[in-house]
Motif scaffolding. Structure first.
Motif, mmCIF file in Angstrom:
data_model
loop_
_atom_site.group_PDB
_atom_site.id
_atom_site.type_symbol
_atom_site.label_atom_id
_atom_site.label_comp_id
_atom_site.label_asym_id
_atom_site.label_seq_id
_atom_site.Cartn_x
_atom_site.Cartn_y
_atom_site.Cartn_z
ATOM 1 N N GLN A 1 0.853 -1.191 0.000
ATOM 2 C CA GLN A 1 0.000 0.000 0.000
ATOM 3 C C GLN A 1 0.885 1.236 0.000
ATOM 4 O OE1 GLN A 1 -1.055 -2.654 2.316
ATOM 5 N NE2 GLN A 1 -2.264 -3.190 0.516
ATOM 6 N N VAL B 1 0.833 5.369 0.587
ATOM 7 C CA VAL B 1 0.047 6.446 1.179
ATOM 8 C C VAL B 1 0.773 7.764 0.975
ATOM 9 C CG1 VAL B 1 -0.977 7.366 3.285
ATOM 10 C CG2 VAL B 1 -0.921 4.887 2.906
ATOM 11 N N GLU B 2 0.107 8.680 0.285
ATOM 12 C CA GLU B 2 0.694 9.985 0.010
ATOM 13 C C GLU B 2 0.248 11.001 1.048
ATOM 14 O OE1 GLU B 2 -0.649 8.607 -4.290
ATOM 15 O OE2 GLU B 2 -1.565 8.667 -2.292
ATOM 16 N N SER B 3 1.062 12.024 1.199
ATOM 17 C CA SER B 3 0.699 13.171 2.034
ATOM 18 C C SER B 3 1.480 14.375 1.548
ATOM 19 C CB SER B 3 1.004 12.892 3.512
ATOM 20 O OG SER B 3 2.392 12.686 3.706
ATOM 21 N N CYS C 1 5.478 9.821 0.217
ATOM 22 C CA CYS C 1 4.786 8.578 -0.100
ATOM 23 C C CYS C 1 5.436 7.469 0.708
ATOM 24 C CB CYS C 1 4.895 8.277 -1.583
ATOM 25 S SG CYS C 1 4.307 6.626 -2.043
ATOM 26 N N TYR D 1 0.045 11.385 -7.855
ATOM 27 C CA TYR D 1 -0.050 10.005 -7.409
ATOM 28 C C TYR D 1 1.345 9.421 -7.217
ATOM 29 C CZ TYR D 1 -4.895 10.171 -9.045
ATOM 30 O OH TYR D 1 -6.216 10.492 -9.244
ATOM 31 N N TYR E 1 1.686 -0.773 -8.118
ATOM 32 C CA TYR E 1 0.846 -0.205 -7.071
ATOM 33 C C TYR E 1 0.700 1.293 -7.317
ATOM 34 C CZ TYR E 1 2.938 -4.393 -5.067
ATOM 35 O OH TYR E 1 3.404 -5.676 -4.878
ATOM 36 N N ARG E 2 -0.357 1.834 -6.757
ATOM 37 C CA ARG E 2 -0.601 3.265 -6.881
ATOM 38 C C ARG E 2 -1.301 3.754 -5.628
ATOM 39 N NH1 ARG E 2 -5.363 5.752 -10.343
ATOM 40 N NH2 ARG E 2 -6.257 5.648 -8.257
ATOM 41 N N GLY E 3 -0.933 4.960 -5.193
ATOM 42 C CA GLY E 3 -1.603 5.540 -4.039
ATOM 43 C C GLY E 3 -2.926 6.176 -4.423
ATOM 44 N N GLN E 4 -3.588 6.747 -3.432
ATOM 45 C CA GLN E 4 -4.894 7.357 -3.668
ATOM 46 C C GLN E 4 -4.792 8.744 -4.291
ATOM 47 O OE1 GLN E 4 -6.880 4.707 -3.446
ATOM 48 N NE2 GLN E 4 -8.378 5.749 -2.181
ATOM 49 N N GLY E 5 -3.638 9.332 -4.199
ATOM 50 C CA GLY E 5 -3.443 10.653 -4.785
ATOM 51 C C GLY E 5 -3.564 11.765 -3.762
ATOM 52 N N THR E 6 -2.878 12.848 -4.035
ATOM 53 C CA THR E 6 -2.963 14.040 -3.198
ATOM 54 C C THR E 6 -3.046 15.249 -4.115
ATOM 55 O OG1 THR E 6 -1.938 15.233 -1.340
ATOM 56 C CG2 THR E 6 -0.431 14.261 -2.963
#
Length: 123
Positions: free
Chosen positions: A3, A5-7, A22, A92, A112-117
């Motif tokens: 997984q 997770v971006e911020s 990320c 992303y 894999y790819r994060g949800q985006g910010t």
């Protein structure tokens, strides 16, 4: 499965800076990086970095964006300076196989790819 997770996204004015982070759920030797996308347009690969620290930056952001990787923290960073209105997009975090680890490929053949910010630059 990993997984991501971006911020770090947000809104700043032209010329400002943001740093995106990320974090992966576990250590990976995969190529990691960032792509961005504006609704209705193609994905644009921005930056990629291998587990050895070898980095690739797209020409459109070269000299303004820097990608780094901290393997001990399973985290990849995108430092964005001198931001322009055209940099506004959803960013992303992505991972792909270590082969062809370059900005131009980071948006394709994703593992894999994060949800985006969201990043919004205002004038």
């Amino acid at each position: 499965q990993v997984q991501l997770v971006e911020s770090g996204g947000g809104s700043v004015q032209v010329g400002g800076s943001l740093r995106l982070s990320c974090t992966a759920s576990r250590y990976t030797t995969d190529c990691m990086g960032w792509f961005r996308q504006v609704p209705g347009t193609e994905r644009e690969g921005i930056a990629a970095i291998g587990s050895d620290g070898r980095a690739s930056i797209a020409d459109s952001v070269k000299g303004r964006f820097t990608i780094t990787r901290d393997n001990a923290k399973n985290t990849v960073y995108l430092q964005m300076n001198s931001l322009k209105v055209d940099d506004s997009a959803m960013y992303y975090c992505a991972a792909r196989l270590y082969t062809r680890c370059a900005a131009q490929y980071i948006a394709s053949e994703l593992l894999y790819r994060g949800q985006g910010t969201q990043v919004t630059i205002s004038s």
